[in-house]
Design an enzyme around this catalytic site. Structure first.
Site, short mmCIF file in Angstrom:
data_model
loop_
_atom_site.label_atom_id
_atom_site.label_comp_id
_atom_site.label_asym_id
_atom_site.label_seq_id
_atom_site.Cartn_x
_atom_site.Cartn_y
_atom_site.Cartn_z
N HIS A 11 0.84 -1.20 0.00
CA HIS A 11 0.00 0.00 0.00
C HIS A 11 0.87 1.25 0.00
O HIS A 11 1.50 1.56 1.00
CB HIS A 11 -0.90 -0.03 1.23
CG HIS A 11 -1.86 1.11 1.32
ND1 HIS A 11 -1.81 2.04 2.34
CD2 HIS A 11 -2.88 1.47 0.52
CE1 HIS A 11 -2.78 2.92 2.16
NE2 HIS A 11 -3.45 2.60 1.08
N HIS A 53 -0.94 10.36 -3.30
CA HIS A 53 -2.26 9.95 -2.83
C HIS A 53 -3.27 11.08 -2.77
O HIS A 53 -4.45 10.90 -3.06
CB HIS A 53 -2.15 9.29 -1.45
CG HIS A 53 -3.47 8.90 -0.88
ND1 HIS A 53 -4.22 9.73 -0.07
CD2 HIS A 53 -4.21 7.77 -1.04
CE1 HIS A 53 -5.35 9.12 0.25
NE2 HIS A 53 -5.37 7.93 -0.32
#
Ligand code: CA
Length: 323
Positions: A11, A53
């Site tokens: 991740h 992100h």
């Protein structure tokens, strides 16, 4: 699908140990043997896909110091307001708490003085390809198109740019080791039907209460919603509490989401495992891994700590990357 070894998705890289989306975090995850390395993608003002992100830069870079005064009225330094040349002047940092200089998660990477550039999608895909070649082990890519509607309002087609970049690096077909993920169901349908993406697609599922999108995530989790997803995508990416929760006494309890998805041929890749932030009432990390894979039967897991998730899945002595 449930009798295959689940996949481990790093991740934002091995982000439990290094600044998220730094090449160092990707290299570490690759070295750990992660099956897939995740890329979140937002665009610069000049339409260059960055591996980042957030829509803004200030929580993971030193933008507020380097470009003081360039925030919008809401206080955010939006990536789309900066050119690639400007982004090149920034340094990645361990994630900060919103509006604060304090690290979001204590105990994570602390050496702010080490230079780590913001990475373009093109650079990252070249990096992974070269690492795959030099190690002889192929890690896949797991790329998220972030905020397509926001980018469209700024005259930028995020999906088209991401797919073109993936295609240039050889990721085009369902047999390639790649997934494309998105929270926006209309955009995912467009990626499949209008942009004719041949890669495997994953519909991410959030919570309506997060208020980050117009999508009805609650409807997506019902049978008719999953039927609709299965017409477009190959899998779903739910938040862990949507598949598994722990009662106050530490007993795990699954929802019906994984079974409903599997019945429609959809794989389930849950997010996000964090050793330093276990789900409420979960007794320990081993119990979380055992329940996710053994009880909930997810087909993959996004993990900030891919080494720990791999260790839980693969008995000692087996080489990384088997199954
Ligand atoms: Ca993501």
């Amino acid at each position: 699908m449930s009798d295959l070894t689940p996949i481990v998705i790093a991740h934002r890289g091995a982000s439990g140990y290094l600044p998220e989306h730094s090449l160092a975090a990707k290299a570490l995850a690759h070295g750990f043997g992660a099956d897939y390395l995740e890329q979140d993608v937002v665009l610069t003002q000049d339409g260059v896909p960055l591996v980042l992100h957030d829509l803004w830069l200030e929580e993971v870079t030193d933008v507020a110091r380097v470009f003081a005064g360039r925030a919008r009225d809401d206080g955010h330094f939006y990536a789309v307001d900066f050119t690639l040349d400007e982004v090149r002047q920034l340094n990645l940092l361990e994630r900060r708490a919103p509006g604060s200089a304090a690290r979001l998660r204590e105990g994570r990477f602390s050496a702010d003085q080490v230079r780590m550039p913001v990475v373009t999608l093109d650079e990252e895909l070249a990096f992974i390809r070269a690492l795959n070649a030099s190690t002889g082990r192929e890690a896949g890519v797991y790329t998220e198109v972030k905020f397509p509607a926001f980018h469209r309002r700024h005259g930028l087609d995020a999906s088209r740019i991401v797919l073109e970049t993936l295609g240039r690096h050889g990721y085009r077909r369902s047999t390639d080791k790649a997934f494309v993920q998105c929270f926006d169901p209309q955009e995912l349908a467009r990626i499949r039907n209008e942009l004719h993406c041949g890669l495997r697609l994953v519909q991410l599922i959030g919570e309506n209460a997060w208020g980050d999108s117009d999508a009805d995530y609650e409807a997506m989790r019902r049978p008719a919603g999953l039927d609709a997803i299965a017409r477009v995508a190959d899998g779903i990416g739910p938040w862990i509490p949507q598949v598994l929760n722990w009662k106050p006494d530490g007993t795990p309890e699954t929802t019906d989401l994984v079974a409903l998805a599997h019945a429609r041929g959809l794989v389930v890749h849950a997010y996000t495992l964090r050793c330093d932030q276990l789900p409420p009432h979960a007794p320990d990390l081993a119990a979380v891994h055992a329940a996710l894979f053994g009880l909930a039967r997810v087909d993959g897991l996004f993990s900030d700590f891919p080494d720990r998730t791999l260790a839980a899945l693969r008995p000692a002595g087996l080489p990384c990357g088997t199954g």
